[in-house]
Design a protein around this motif. Sequence first.
Motif, PDB file in Angstrom:
ATOM      1  N   UNK A  44     -23.540   4.182 -37.129  1.00  0.00           N
ATOM      2  CA  UNK A  44     -22.727   5.034 -36.251  1.00  0.00           C
ATOM      3  C   UNK A  44     -21.262   5.017 -36.622  1.00  0.00           C
ATOM      4  N   UNK A  45     -20.869   4.141 -37.537  1.00  0.00           N
ATOM      5  CA  UNK A  45     -19.466   4.067 -37.916  1.00  0.00           C
ATOM      6  C   UNK A  45     -19.280   3.282 -39.194  1.00  0.00           C
ATOM      7  N   UNK A  46     -18.057   3.327 -39.699  1.00  0.00           N
ATOM      8  CA  UNK A  46     -17.716   2.627 -40.934  1.00  0.00           C
ATOM      9  C   UNK A  46     -16.411   1.871 -40.748  1.00  0.00           C
ATOM     10  N   UNK A  47     -16.324   0.750 -41.389  1.00  0.00           N
ATOM     11  CA  UNK A  47     -15.041   0.073 -41.575  1.00  0.00           C
ATOM     12  C   UNK A  47     -14.709   0.219 -43.052  1.00  0.00           C
ATOM     13  N   UNK A  48     -13.723   1.072 -43.347  1.00  0.00           N
ATOM     14  CA  UNK A  48     -13.409   1.406 -44.732  1.00  0.00           C
ATOM     15  C   UNK A  48     -12.017   0.928 -45.110  1.00  0.00           C
ATOM     16  N   UNK A  49     -11.907   0.316 -46.263  1.00  0.00           N
ATOM     17  CA  UNK A  49     -10.601  -0.045 -46.803  1.00  0.00           C
ATOM     18  C   UNK A  49      -9.911   1.220 -47.284  1.00  0.00           C
ATOM     19  N   UNK A  50      -8.744   1.517 -46.709  1.00  0.00           N
ATOM     20  CA  UNK A  50      -8.065   2.781 -47.000  1.00  0.00           C
ATOM     21  C   UNK A  50      -6.741   2.609 -47.735  1.00  0.00           C
ATOM     22  N   UNK A  51      -6.093   1.453 -47.583  1.00  0.00           N
ATOM     23  CA  UNK A  51      -4.780   1.257 -48.188  1.00  0.00           C
ATOM     24  C   UNK A  51      -4.585  -0.199 -48.580  1.00  0.00           C
ATOM     25  N   UNK A  52      -3.591  -0.435 -49.403  1.00  0.00           N
ATOM     26  CA  UNK A  52      -3.115  -1.788 -49.695  1.00  0.00           C
ATOM     27  C   UNK A  52      -1.722  -1.916 -49.097  1.00  0.00           C
ATOM     28  N   UNK A  53      -1.404  -3.113 -48.599  1.00  0.00           N
ATOM     29  CA  UNK A  53      -0.065  -3.263 -48.043  1.00  0.00           C
ATOM     30  C   UNK A  53       0.743  -4.274 -48.837  1.00  0.00           C
ATOM     31  N   UNK A  54       2.067  -4.068 -48.783  1.00  0.00           N
ATOM     32  CA  UNK A  54       3.006  -4.841 -49.592  1.00  0.00           C
ATOM     33  C   UNK A  54       4.149  -5.335 -48.709  1.00  0.00           C
ATOM     34  N   UNK A  55       4.773  -6.403 -49.153  1.00  0.00           N
ATOM     35  CA  UNK A  55       5.858  -7.017 -48.388  1.00  0.00           C
ATOM     36  C   UNK A  55       7.077  -6.097 -48.368  1.00  0.00           C
ATOM     37  N   UNK A  56       8.081  -6.399 -47.537  1.00  0.00           N
ATOM     38  CA  UNK A  56       9.298  -5.577 -47.504  1.00  0.00           C
ATOM     39  C   UNK A  56       9.935  -5.379 -48.878  1.00  0.00           C
ATOM     40  N   UNK A  57       9.813  -6.378 -49.754  1.00  0.00           N
ATOM     41  CA  UNK A  57      10.392  -6.279 -51.089  1.00  0.00           C
ATOM     42  C   UNK A  57       9.409  -5.728 -52.114  1.00  0.00           C
ATOM     43  N   UNK A  58       8.259  -5.253 -51.658  1.00  0.00           N
ATOM     44  CA  UNK A  58       7.301  -4.628 -52.563  1.00  0.00           C
ATOM     45  C   UNK A  58       6.332  -5.582 -53.220  1.00  0.00           C
ATOM     46  N   UNK A  59       6.235  -6.803 -52.713  1.00  0.00           N
ATOM     47  CA  UNK A  59       5.331  -7.794 -53.312  1.00  0.00           C
ATOM     48  C   UNK A  59       3.929  -7.628 -52.725  1.00  0.00           C
ATOM     49  N   UNK A  60       2.917  -7.642 -53.567  1.00  0.00           N
ATOM     50  CA  UNK A  60       1.537  -7.517 -53.098  1.00  0.00           C
ATOM     51  C   UNK A  60       1.099  -8.797 -52.400  1.00  0.00           C
ATOM     52  N   UNK A  61       0.464  -8.656 -51.250  1.00  0.00           N
ATOM     53  CA  UNK A  61      -0.066  -9.816 -50.532  1.00  0.00           C
ATOM     54  C   UNK A  61      -1.445 -10.217 -51.055  1.00  0.00           C
ATOM     55  N   UNK A  62      -2.181  -9.269 -51.592  1.00  0.00           N
ATOM     56  CA  UNK A  62      -3.572  -9.498 -51.956  1.00  0.00           C
ATOM     57  C   UNK A  62      -3.726 -10.648 -52.937  1.00  0.00           C
ATOM     58  N   UNK A  63      -4.526 -11.628 -52.568  1.00  0.00           N
ATOM     59  CA  UNK A  63      -4.781 -12.778 -53.419  1.00  0.00           C
ATOM     60  C   UNK A  63      -3.648 -13.771 -53.491  1.00  0.00           C
ATOM     61  N   UNK A  64      -2.537 -13.476 -52.815  1.00  0.00           N
ATOM     62  CA  UNK A  64      -1.361 -14.355 -52.873  1.00  0.00           C
ATOM     63  C   UNK A  64      -0.968 -14.823 -51.482  1.00  0.00           C
ATOM     64  N   UNK A  65      -0.838 -13.883 -50.552  1.00  0.00           N
ATOM     65  CA  UNK A  65      -0.450 -14.227 -49.203  1.00  0.00           C
ATOM     66  C   UNK A  65       1.032 -14.496 -49.068  1.00  0.00           C
TER      67      UNK A  65
END
Length: 651
Positions: A527-548
């Motif tokens: 009846x529904x999906x949970x879909x990954x739609x975007x990646x988010x980055x820190x205020x300075x443009x640093x990727x959080x993924x795999x780093x935190x």
Amino acid sequence: MLQILRLGVGLYSALLICSLAVGKEPNGRTFVWTPTATNGSTFVRETTPQSLRALEPSQMRDIKLERARPIEAIDLSLVANDEATRILEEGESLMGQKRWYDAKKKFEKGLRAFPDSAPLRAKFAEARRRQEIDARYQDGNFVALTRRATLEDARDVFDEVFDDIDRYHVDSPNYRELFDLGVAGLGEALEEDAFYRQYKTSVAYKTIALETYRIMCERLKNERFGTKEDVWRAALWMARQLNRRLNVAEAGVVCEFLASAVCSLDAYSASLTPVQVDDVFSLIDGKFVGIGVELKVDAPNRIARVIPRSPAEEAGILVGDEIRAIDGRTTERLTGAEVGDLLQGVEGERTTLRLCGADGRERTVVAVRRPIEVPSVEDVRILDAPGAIGYLKISCFQKTTTSELSAALEQFRLQGAQALIIDLRQNPGGLLQEAVSVSELFLNDGMIVQTRGRNGYHAFRAQNSQACDLPLVILVDSNSASAAEIFAGAMQENNRAVVVGVQSYGKGTVQAIVQLNVANAGQKPIAGLRLTTEKFYSPKGRAYSGVGVTPNVDIAEALERQSRMAPTSQAYGLPVDSQRSEGVPEAKTDDEREFVGYIRRANRPQPEFDGDLFLAIGVKEALKLEETIPHTDVRAQRAPSPYAPTLGAAL
């Protein structure tokens, strides 16, 4: 991260480890197809190509039972690193014991150390698929709806699922890969006895099913998939082969294929049953009907949390209690879903629980189900420590978080707090917008977070002339994820807070909850999906993924184990009988000795941060901020914040 189940109406969803952007798919989607009536209710939309003709009886000779595998087998020799190989072997051992959750966590931990390991990534995806398969077949709602679904239902769901993936998923779909992922999950489902019970087919047919699966995979390995129609034709062909040999409903096979394909898109996308859709929105709203307990996924009959002011708290249920029976039925061999089914009910119903406490004594309690509002801001108080330091914990980011936090800040203002500690440990995330709104409570100006996806780039900036200016310390651990990382990262990179703890989870993606528009969606398995739609980055443009988020004050991983929440009345404290002399952990370095010495100098025999080095260090950092960050007494006399609701609301 801590995985728990909230139990309300049915089995409450596991706490989200994602930043969610919630919305419904717009109406107006149309499909062009010409059904051809065959035997009444069956519809065929295309001619099956010659390459997908029915399997001949001669191809079914010499059948032997073998483990179903994805079309592309995993070559463990590709992993050169001994440690990665060890993790793979340990995870495989757990999978051999059908401990899917433990295996998934093992592979997930391995990926944090070896993010480029293709075998680890493939095994993580398989463990996650198998865990989802197990959960689906424990879901009575999914089982009933799948049995009733028609092939027309399956085609409707298929169309919308693939259209949503094509439109919203963060990556452009690769149809060959999507097909392989769905087929891999189908093969894994065919290995489970629950699959045959689901469709009222003898488990004795498993041998035939697996051999049929192997032959079909071999036939399709060179097939080209350029459109979703190519995928549909192949999936339908496979469903018909299994229907001919096992009498398994074609719609059920298609639904299993779809669910596995979505689950394998990435670490967070998944299909949702009608009950799961309702549970997700209950979690987002912070409201559900139940008795107010949370259970651990890996110990589904043990209480992990009792929600304040809930029927469970009023009945005397305690953290750490083991549920041994519900309304007379023993829970000894029940799964989490089955425990959830027994705890579910409607408002006003009574349930009787037989519990065993931490002291080994059994007791019986009665609780009456009622609507429960789950707070996301908890334990709001002034610490019993040098200085006037306010403390609160944000357990997740739901629709009420900003208003709850505003009320807490107003309370601290009236109490004269001079610094603030916000605890984000074990916070799995939640709503992206709430993370932005909470950040704005503390920032006059500045970038909060940036998101990037196939549908564009978005930047969220703070604009709040009346932002709270209390010196701020944020506590994080390895289970602080997603929206929690957005808030902590925004405070850190805008020089607004000192972050104390260990490296956070490192999620870095945004999910959207999409409800399917197909007619009578509530009466169909998906009846529904949970879909990954975007990646988010820190205020300075640093990727959080795999780093935190990397804390300003880092506490060794080994010390994190000493700050786990235990069944005690003191938040994040250790039970008194398990504390070391003077209630502090053993100091092993000069830096730790300094903190331990600081704790012992506190003018109380048992300060409330005994046994919790995170909080002890947080207090020290807060006191340092009080001395270095300019602020005046005007703060205590100024008018209430326009963001603050009535004092004490939702606290």
